[in-house]
Design an enzyme around this catalytic site. Sequence first.
Site, PDB file in Angstrom:
ATOM      1  N   ASP A  22       0.761  -1.249   0.104  1.00 40.46           N
ATOM      2  CA  ASP A  22      -0.219  -0.023   0.019  1.00 40.46           C
ATOM      3  C   ASP A  22       0.960   1.338  -0.009  1.00 40.46           C
ATOM      4  O   ASP A  22       2.039   1.378   0.125  1.00 40.46           O
ATOM      5  CB  ASP A  22      -1.188  -0.005   1.072  1.00 40.46           C
ATOM      6  CG  ASP A  22      -0.276  -0.028   2.506  1.00 40.46           C
ATOM      7  OD1 ASP A  22       0.924   0.378   2.528  1.00 40.46           O
ATOM      8  OD2 ASP A  22      -0.791  -0.341   3.617  1.00 40.46           O
ATOM      9  N   ASP A  77      -7.862  -7.680   0.585  1.00 39.72           N
ATOM     10  CA  ASP A  77      -6.919  -7.771   2.085  1.00 39.72           C
ATOM     11  C   ASP A  77      -7.679  -7.346   3.204  1.00 39.72           C
ATOM     12  O   ASP A  77      -8.637  -6.436   3.111  1.00 39.72           O
ATOM     13  CB  ASP A  77      -5.664  -7.177   1.745  1.00 39.72           C
ATOM     14  CG  ASP A  77      -5.901  -5.493   2.079  1.00 39.72           C
ATOM     15  OD1 ASP A  77      -6.533  -4.761   1.431  1.00 39.72           O
ATOM     16  OD2 ASP A  77      -5.693  -5.186   3.219  1.00 39.72           O
ATOM     17  N   CYS A 113     -12.352 -28.471   7.035  1.00 36.73           N
ATOM     18  CA  CYS A 113     -11.234 -28.121   6.666  1.00 36.73           C
ATOM     19  C   CYS A 113     -10.108 -28.946   6.876  1.00 36.73           C
ATOM     20  O   CYS A 113     -10.036 -29.863   7.531  1.00 36.73           O
ATOM     21  CB  CYS A 113     -10.851 -27.008   7.771  1.00 36.73           C
ATOM     22  SG  CYS A 113      -9.457 -25.791   7.561  1.00 36.73           S
ATOM     23  N   CYS A 115      -6.923 -28.088   6.812  1.00 38.59           N
ATOM     24  CA  CYS A 115      -5.699 -27.467   7.286  1.00 38.59           C
ATOM     25  C   CYS A 115      -4.890 -28.296   8.533  1.00 38.59           C
ATOM     26  O   CYS A 115      -5.473 -29.283   9.243  1.00 38.59           O
ATOM     27  CB  CYS A 115      -5.800 -26.066   7.666  1.00 38.59           C
ATOM     28  SG  CYS A 115      -6.393 -25.787   9.512  1.00 38.59           S
ATOM     29  N   CYS A 155      -6.712 -28.123  11.724  1.00 35.18           N
ATOM     30  CA  CYS A 155      -7.870 -29.142  11.962  1.00 35.18           C
ATOM     31  C   CYS A 155      -7.713 -30.724  11.614  1.00 35.18           C
ATOM     32  O   CYS A 155      -8.335 -31.592  12.179  1.00 35.18           O
ATOM     33  CB  CYS A 155      -9.016 -28.637  10.687  1.00 35.18           C
ATOM     34  SG  CYS A 155      -9.653 -27.053  11.245  1.00 35.18           S
TER      35      CYS A 155
END
Length: 384
Positions: free
Chosen positions: A91, A266, A304, A306, A309
């Site tokens: 940014d 974002d 999930c 991931c 998890c």
Amino acid sequence: MSVTFEVLATDGAARRGRLTTAHGVVDTPVFMPVGTQATVKALTPDALETAGARIVLGNTYHLVVRPGHDLVRELGGLHRFMSWPGAILTDSGGFQVWSLAKLRKVTEDGVEFRAPLDGSLRFLSPEGVIEIQRALGSDIAMVLDECLAYPAARETTERSLALTRRWAERCRAAHASGGDGQALFGIVQGGTDEELRLRAAAETVALDFDGYAIGGMAVGEPKPRMYALTELVARALPAERPRYLMGVGKPEDLVESVARGVDMFDCVLPTRNARNGQAFTGEGTVTIKQARWTRDAAPLDAACGCYTCRRFSRAYLRHLFVAEELLAYRLLTLHNVHFYLELMAAMRAAIATGAFEAFRARFYARYAVSSLDVPLDDPQRSEA
Ligand SMILES: [Zn+2]
């Protein structure tokens, strides 16, 4: 090599696209985890890649104040400094000046402010933020814009928009003289006034940027208003350029904004809320410290895949969080980032097969929209 964008498929206003950068291909719609201090808090670059991240956001303001953009350039640029092989969007630092810094003085030349970190007096000009982002070496740089508080009077908004447009022209001119393949995105401001938003969109598009951001959203305006303005601005932007909705948002905001033609997002919510003990799941948010999870052997989200998890129970995560163990922040961040990136991947797949509306219906059938989340109007938008 410059940044290119192509739209591969559309489904209603939703777009499935591809952003090609010198640091890899980014499939859109995409969510960019926020890496404020040259790190996405609690995650290694490997963990980010495994979660599916291909682009992260760096906050110019924080990097200017510490460790300094000259130091980052000396050490090979931001990619090498943080050892992130994917793409980076930086940014301009403007938003943080408006939300974090003290003693701002806005003039035609730029904005002067005192950095809270060390009390130093600093100055950001349109040319300066281009120079800084060039030193950082990001793939996508942003123009300096003035951020208005909500609500703002029409006269104030008009005066601010005129300044933002003049700054955008100066950023464009400063950036054009570089030619190093870094893309530059313009920012459409305009508050909540539809006419001013459209004027800002037309004036920004006239400057011919590589992509367009919709700024000044999620600053406290009602949610239906934000969606309507996003739709209005997205329609006014050229179809062949990427559209980036800055600082937004919750999972339902991503779904609604993709439906209205946004390609990039974002937000600090998945990472910051993880450190506050809040997990996002397909059924809504989970506040991990609650006593109800004390004996719960189930994962955060059974759907999930991931690492968190696959390996750990809600009971264990609750224990870690209550005990203030560092692993709690890492595991919850890992899950939340994975959840956000999987949500985007599911939307991309749905758009590609013309099934976005069915996806949206399935999402809301499971997902309980919660008002318990950290409010979106939190002005910080960075992980200070
Ligand atoms: Zn998970």
